[in-house]
Design an enzyme around this catalytic site. Structure first.
Site, short mmCIF file in Angstrom:
data_model
loop_
_atom_site.label_atom_id
_atom_site.label_comp_id
_atom_site.label_asym_id
_atom_site.label_seq_id
_atom_site.Cartn_x
_atom_site.Cartn_y
_atom_site.Cartn_z
N ASP A 82 -41.64 -30.58 32.92
CA ASP A 82 -40.84 -31.52 32.13
C ASP A 82 -41.62 -32.64 31.54
O ASP A 82 -42.42 -33.47 32.07
CB ASP A 82 -39.77 -31.90 32.82
CG ASP A 82 -38.52 -32.62 32.14
OD1 ASP A 82 -38.29 -32.22 31.16
OD2 ASP A 82 -37.99 -33.49 32.89
N GLU A 134 -40.00 -31.26 21.44
CA GLU A 134 -38.83 -32.00 21.65
C GLU A 134 -39.09 -32.51 19.85
O GLU A 134 -40.15 -33.13 19.68
CB GLU A 134 -38.97 -33.10 22.55
CG GLU A 134 -37.91 -34.41 22.26
CD GLU A 134 -37.92 -35.27 23.36
OE1 GLU A 134 -37.94 -34.68 24.43
OE2 GLU A 134 -37.93 -36.52 23.14
N HIS A 178 -31.68 -40.68 29.11
CA HIS A 178 -32.16 -40.35 30.59
C HIS A 178 -31.47 -41.41 31.58
O HIS A 178 -31.39 -42.61 30.97
CB HIS A 178 -33.72 -40.52 30.80
CG HIS A 178 -34.42 -39.59 30.00
ND1 HIS A 178 -35.41 -39.57 29.07
CD2 HIS A 178 -34.43 -37.96 30.42
CE1 HIS A 178 -35.95 -38.34 28.65
NE2 HIS A 178 -35.35 -37.40 29.45
N GLY A 179 -31.12 -41.11 32.70
CA GLY A 179 -30.67 -41.79 33.79
C GLY A 179 -29.20 -42.21 33.70
O GLY A 179 -28.56 -41.88 32.83
N ASN A 228 -30.97 -30.60 31.11
CA ASN A 228 -31.86 -31.30 32.07
C ASN A 228 -31.00 -32.33 32.82
O ASN A 228 -30.30 -33.30 32.47
CB ASN A 228 -33.01 -32.07 31.29
CG ASN A 228 -33.88 -30.98 30.80
OD1 ASN A 228 -33.77 -29.69 30.57
ND2 ASN A 228 -35.28 -31.44 30.72
#
Length: 280
Positions: A82, A134, A178-179, A228
């Site tokens: 990843d 990406e 993310h997160g 993801n």
């Protein structure tokens, strides 16, 4: 009948408006939890190693770890590298038997991103390894954005990347992060639809921890075939392990601690799998 070839599976999932869940794993304990949760729903899944994990343990050992857990899995476990910004690390993972690798050139200009992706695609082709690229940016971590133009994937850039570099699947910046985030990320569905209309490639949604279930499910109907999920897994793991270790540090013993932690992580993974597969 579902194919076990990853690229074919993701193409099939895009057509059928289904989605493969990928979970970032760090060791045998969180991988065990993910495998048990996937077995509950009789689903395949992707075990994803972030570069720090792949570099610390080595891609060969990561491959062997997943091989071991396939003995208890009801379905295929796909091993994925990843967010690698290194072409060389992607090549090493391919050599060591990964099912897929992500080359993330999104922090570079489009020309460099295409060159990096093309190099990995060419290397992966003979091994039959799926390549993820990406375009645009996934917010969070160290990504700083000033405006939508900083992170939203341009339709023209997506077309150029797909046509000139040939990745099998593409992660697109459409507003996810993310997160954990202080507010629910705003997904730009109009941009996602425009991208999906422009290219046939299965699309990837990053930042699965903070996205609302209904947004995940809507995105799947619009071309997202892989999602993801990472932060919710490792934070649950670390929090639950920390709580139990702190009860008696001197007597803490890993097998006893992890026997209690695994079900906690398993429950979180099961919840995310249900969000991605609401038909089950």
């Amino acid at each position: 009948m579902m194919t076990t070839n990853l690229t074919s599976l993701l193409n099939q999932y895009r057509t059928e408006k289904r989605c493969l869940a990928g979970f970032n794993i760090n060791d045998i304990y969180d991988l065990h939890a993910v495998a048990l949760a996937a077995n509950e729903l009789d689903l395949p899944f992707m075990a994803m190693t972030y570069p720090p994990v792949a570099e610390l343990n080595g891609t060969y050992l990561c491959r062997k770890m997943v091989d071991g857990f396939e003995k208890i899995a009801n379905n295929k476990i796909y091993l994925h590298l990843d967010h690698s910004t290194s072409v060389d690390l992607c090549k090493q993972a391919i050599d060591d038997g990964y099912d897929s690798v992500m080359i993330d050139g999104s922090h570079h200009d489009l020309k460099t991103n295409i060159q990096m992706t093309r190099e990995v695609v060419d290397y992966a082709r003979s091994a039959g390894v799926t390549v993820e690229a990406e375009i645009g940016k996934i917010m969070g971590r160290d990504v700083v954005v000033q405006s939508e133009d900083d992170y939203l994937a341009s339709v023209a850039d997506v077309i150029a990347l797909c046509e000139e570099a040939g990745p099998n699947i593409v992660a697109v910046g459409i507003g996810t992060a993310h997160g954990f985030t202080p507010t629910t990320p705003k997904i730009h569905f109009e941009r996602l639809q425009a991208i999906a209309n422009a290219v046939p490639n299965p699309l990837v949604l990053h930042g699965g921890t903070g996205i609302a279930d209904e947004d995940i499910q809507k995105a799947i109907t619009m071309g997202i075939a892989k999602i993801n999920i990472g932060t919710i897994v490792h934070t649950t793991y670390m929090r639950e392990a920390h709580t139990r270790i702190n009860k008696d540090v001197q007597s803490a013993y890993p097998p006893f601690i992890m026997k209690e932690v695994i079900p906690e992580v398993q429950a979180v993974v099961l919840d995310r799998l249900k969000a991605v597969n609401p038909h089950l």
